[in-house]
Design a protein around this motif. Structure first.
Motif, mmCIF file in Angstrom:
data_model
loop_
_atom_site.group_PDB
_atom_site.id
_atom_site.type_symbol
_atom_site.label_atom_id
_atom_site.label_comp_id
_atom_site.label_asym_id
_atom_site.label_seq_id
_atom_site.Cartn_x
_atom_site.Cartn_y
_atom_site.Cartn_z
ATOM 1 N N THR A 178 69.012 8.339 59.763
ATOM 2 C CA THR A 178 69.708 9.083 60.806
ATOM 3 C C THR A 178 68.724 9.696 61.794
ATOM 4 O OG1 THR A 178 71.421 9.587 59.177
ATOM 5 C CG2 THR A 178 71.475 10.824 61.235
ATOM 6 N N GLY A 179 67.566 10.136 61.300
ATOM 7 C CA GLY A 179 66.544 10.656 62.194
ATOM 8 C C GLY A 179 66.067 9.595 63.172
ATOM 9 N N ALA A 180 65.884 8.379 62.671
ATOM 10 C CA ALA A 180 65.475 7.280 63.551
ATOM 11 C C ALA A 180 66.534 7.006 64.610
ATOM 12 C CB ALA A 180 65.208 6.030 62.714
ATOM 13 N N ILE A 181 67.795 7.028 64.201
ATOM 14 C CA ILE A 181 68.872 6.800 65.169
ATOM 15 C C ILE A 181 68.809 7.829 66.294
ATOM 16 C CG2 ILE A 181 71.384 6.880 65.515
ATOM 17 C CD1 ILE A 181 71.670 5.818 62.642
ATOM 18 N N ARG A 182 68.667 9.099 65.932
ATOM 19 C CA ARG A 182 68.650 10.145 66.960
ATOM 20 C C ARG A 182 67.444 9.998 67.894
ATOM 21 N NH1 ARG A 182 71.354 14.479 67.999
ATOM 22 N NH2 ARG A 182 72.429 14.479 65.987
ATOM 23 N N LEU A 183 66.276 9.796 67.312
ATOM 24 C CA LEU A 183 65.080 9.677 68.142
ATOM 25 C C LEU A 183 65.151 8.458 69.060
ATOM 26 C CD1 LEU A 183 62.361 10.645 65.520
ATOM 27 C CD2 LEU A 183 62.970 11.937 67.574
ATOM 28 N N GLY A 208 65.349 8.475 73.102
ATOM 29 C CA GLY A 208 64.116 7.978 73.687
ATOM 30 C C GLY A 208 62.900 8.807 73.327
ATOM 31 N N ARG A 209 62.937 9.466 72.162
ATOM 32 C CA ARG A 209 61.892 10.409 71.776
ATOM 33 C C ARG A 209 60.932 9.864 70.710
ATOM 34 N NH1 ARG A 209 61.812 15.711 74.260
ATOM 35 N NH2 ARG A 209 63.900 16.117 75.076
ATOM 36 N N LEU A 210 61.196 8.676 70.188
ATOM 37 C CA LEU A 210 60.361 8.189 69.095
ATOM 38 C C LEU A 210 58.905 7.988 69.502
ATOM 39 C CD1 LEU A 210 60.247 7.213 66.126
ATOM 40 C CD2 LEU A 210 60.669 4.907 66.994
ATOM 41 N N ALA A 244 59.046 18.724 65.477
ATOM 42 C CA ALA A 244 60.035 17.773 65.979
ATOM 43 C C ALA A 244 60.960 17.291 64.869
ATOM 44 C CB ALA A 244 59.325 16.583 66.626
ATOM 45 N N VAL A 245 60.390 17.020 63.698
ATOM 46 C CA VAL A 245 61.207 16.571 62.570
ATOM 47 C C VAL A 245 62.162 17.677 62.131
ATOM 48 C CG1 VAL A 245 61.136 15.895 60.131
ATOM 49 C CG2 VAL A 245 59.589 14.825 61.772
ATOM 50 N N ALA A 268 62.649 19.727 48.839
ATOM 51 C CA ALA A 268 62.569 19.868 50.299
ATOM 52 C C ALA A 268 61.194 19.482 50.855
ATOM 53 C CB ALA A 268 62.936 21.292 50.702
ATOM 54 N N PRO A 269 60.082 19.990 50.304
ATOM 55 C CA PRO A 269 58.774 19.616 50.857
ATOM 56 C C PRO A 269 58.514 18.110 50.793
ATOM 57 C CG PRO A 269 58.575 21.535 49.436
ATOM 58 C CD PRO A 269 59.947 20.982 49.215
ATOM 59 N N LEU A 270 58.914 17.479 49.682
ATOM 60 C CA LEU A 270 58.703 16.043 49.538
ATOM 61 C C LEU A 270 59.557 15.273 50.543
ATOM 62 C CD1 LEU A 270 57.444 13.654 48.076
ATOM 63 C CD2 LEU A 270 59.288 13.792 46.383
ATOM 64 N N ALA A 271 60.807 15.675 50.705
ATOM 65 C CA ALA A 271 61.685 15.006 51.661
ATOM 66 C C ALA A 271 61.117 15.099 53.076
ATOM 67 C CB ALA A 271 63.079 15.622 51.608
ATOM 68 N N HIS A 272 60.608 16.288 53.441
ATOM 69 C CA HIS A 272 60.050 16.473 54.785
ATOM 70 C C HIS A 272 58.851 15.556 54.998
ATOM 71 C CE1 HIS A 272 58.463 18.437 58.377
ATOM 72 N NE2 HIS A 272 59.635 19.021 58.496
ATOM 73 N N ILE A 273 58.004 15.415 53.980
ATOM 74 C CA ILE A 273 56.845 14.527 54.087
ATOM 75 C C ILE A 273 57.288 13.076 54.263
ATOM 76 C CG2 ILE A 273 54.961 13.519 52.738
ATOM 77 C CD1 ILE A 273 54.428 16.313 51.614
ATOM 78 N N GLU A 274 58.275 12.635 53.484
ATOM 79 C CA GLU A 274 58.767 11.261 53.587
ATOM 80 C C GLU A 274 59.345 10.972 54.962
ATOM 81 O OE1 GLU A 274 61.201 9.609 50.396
ATOM 82 O OE2 GLU A 274 60.648 11.340 49.190
ATOM 83 N N ILE A 275 60.186 11.868 55.437
ATOM 84 C CA ILE A 275 60.846 11.669 56.728
ATOM 85 C C ILE A 275 59.809 11.623 57.843
ATOM 86 C CG2 ILE A 275 62.474 12.669 58.376
ATOM 87 C CD1 ILE A 275 63.723 14.058 55.774
ATOM 88 N N THR A 276 58.877 12.566 57.820
ATOM 89 C CA THR A 276 57.840 12.618 58.841
ATOM 90 C C THR A 276 56.975 11.366 58.815
ATOM 91 O OG1 THR A 276 57.769 15.038 58.676
ATOM 92 C CG2 THR A 276 55.896 13.964 59.717
ATOM 93 N N ALA A 277 56.574 10.949 57.621
ATOM 94 C CA ALA A 277 55.713 9.767 57.494
ATOM 95 C C ALA A 277 56.413 8.515 58.019
ATOM 96 C CB ALA A 277 55.308 9.582 56.034
ATOM 97 N N ALA A 278 57.683 8.344 57.675
ATOM 98 C CA ALA A 278 58.417 7.147 58.093
ATOM 99 C C ALA A 278 58.603 7.104 59.606
ATOM 100 C CB ALA A 278 59.779 7.109 57.398
#
Length: 373
Positions: free
Chosen positions: A221-226, A230-232, A246-247, A325-335
């Motif tokens: 969903t984060g990828a869809i929004r970005l 046009g922010r990716l 940003a994440v 939460a910290p692990l999820a944030h790292i995964e989302i940011t990395a991807a």
């Protein structure tokens, strides 16, 4: 006056139902009917949502419920605290921070493979799901050859709207959860000489289902929004601090869409936002509404990657704050950052309105995110 029934209409898949804003302004604690016809209170302002999540007078089960035999984190009080302590070391800030370089390498590898295969690509199948199941699988010591099996079991267990399902769907969901639990039992037994116990099995099942599904949905969903905004590409050259900010903004706007807190039950007669709530009443909080509250976030509907004011409740609040939460944030940011660096020309293959979404009541995500470049 007719009591409104959930779910409300959602004209835009990335925007909360307009009814949330109306209720937040006029009745932030309002009576509603659930999809299965039960009466409940819908909570939509930031202040009242935070109050429910942090007040121990709102529990995960009706008052007087016999919780014996419940070996999961989905309970309250000392039983919940003790179970959190069982896994707190694995999810400590230091332990999770140490995983960041490895998760970033994994994300880069998946994106490189995706890019090498050439367009088109499905970001769910090719990145979000395999990355999240691998990270949580490695954390739990799942053998490499079992990851596909684990993902299939987790997907099946999460496919049903078990909160408001009919008897047939509940039976299907129960069978799927039993199968996932059986695998968790095999995993636990393989790691110890003595027979596995119910608590460890339940904890493993919970960590797999929550850690995998939530992260996968958030990445997709984060990828869809970005991409829609046009922010990716900007993430490719941003600093770590800028990317984290940003994440956080991406998660603020999609929280609720990809994960609402579990329903709560009032344990006593009490007041919430000036509204009398009776013991046993069902209370539903909506992060989507809370995160668009103009009393807490300036220009709340705006996607502002540099936003620093306001504290989103993305991973909950209070005693049930998400352990991962910290692990999820790292995964989302990395991807997302890996996509920006390797595929700056990435774009959605079709309009956002055509994306199909899952129907789980707790954690909703896209079935596929078709892209090209």
């Amino acid at each position: 006056m007719t009591t409104p029934t959930l779910p409300f209409d959602r004209p835009d898949p990335l925007t909360p139902p307009p009814e949330y804003a109306r209720l937040r302004a006029s009745a932030p604690v309002a009576p509603v009917l659930t999809p299965d016809g039960r009466r409940a209170w819908l909570v939509t302002s930031y202040e009242t949502v935070a109050a429910v999540l942090s007040d121990r007078r709102f529990g995960l089960a009706p008052p007087g419920t016999d919780m014996s035999g419940n070996d999961t984190l989905f309970q309250d009080g000392e039983a919940h605290a003790r179970l959190r302590r069982l896994v707190s070391k694995a999810f400590s800030p230091r332990s999770i921070a140490a995983l960041r370089p490895h998760v970033e390498r994994l994300a880069g590898d998946y994106v490189s493979t995706l890019a090498d295969h050439g367009p088109p690509a499905d970001l769910v199948t090719d990145l979000a799901a395999p990355l999240s199941i691998r990270v949580i699988g490695e954390l739990l010591g799942v053998p490499t050859g079992d990851r596909a099996r684990l993902r299939g079991l987790a997907d099946a267990a999460s496919a049903t709207d078990f909160l408001f399902a009919d008897e047939e769907d509940l039976a299907t969901a129960a069978q799927a959860w039993n199968e996932l639990g059986a695998y968790a039992g095999e995993l636990v037994a393989a790691k110890r000489e003595t027979p596995s116990d119910a608590e460890l099995i339940a904890m493993t099942t919970t960590i797999v289902s929550a850690g995998y599904l939530s992260a996968s949905n958030a990445i997709s969903t984060g990828a869809i929004r970005l991409l829609a905004e046009g922010r990716l590409p900007a993430l490719a050259t941003s600093t770590t601090e800028q990317t984290d900010t940003a994440v956080q903004e991406v998660l603020r706007l999609q929280a609720g869409r990809t994960g609402e807190p579990f329903p709560r039950y009032a344990q006593d007669d009490l007041q919430l936002g000036g509204v009398p709530i009776a013991a046993g009443d069902l209370v539903l909080v909506r992060l989507e509404a809370a995160h668009r509250d103009p009393e807490h976030f300036a220009d709340p509907d705006r996607f502002w990657p540099e936003r620093r004011a306001g504290t989103p409740l993305v991973f909950g609040h209070g005693m049930h704050y998400c352990l991962g939460a910290p692990l999820a944030h790292i995964e989302i940011t990395a991807a997302l950052r890996a996509l920006a660096r390797r595929l700056p020309g990435l774009r959605l293959q079709g309009p956002v309105e055509d994306i199909e979404w899952t129907t789980n009541a707790v954690d909703i995500g896209p079935k596929a995110v078709h892209t090209t470049w």
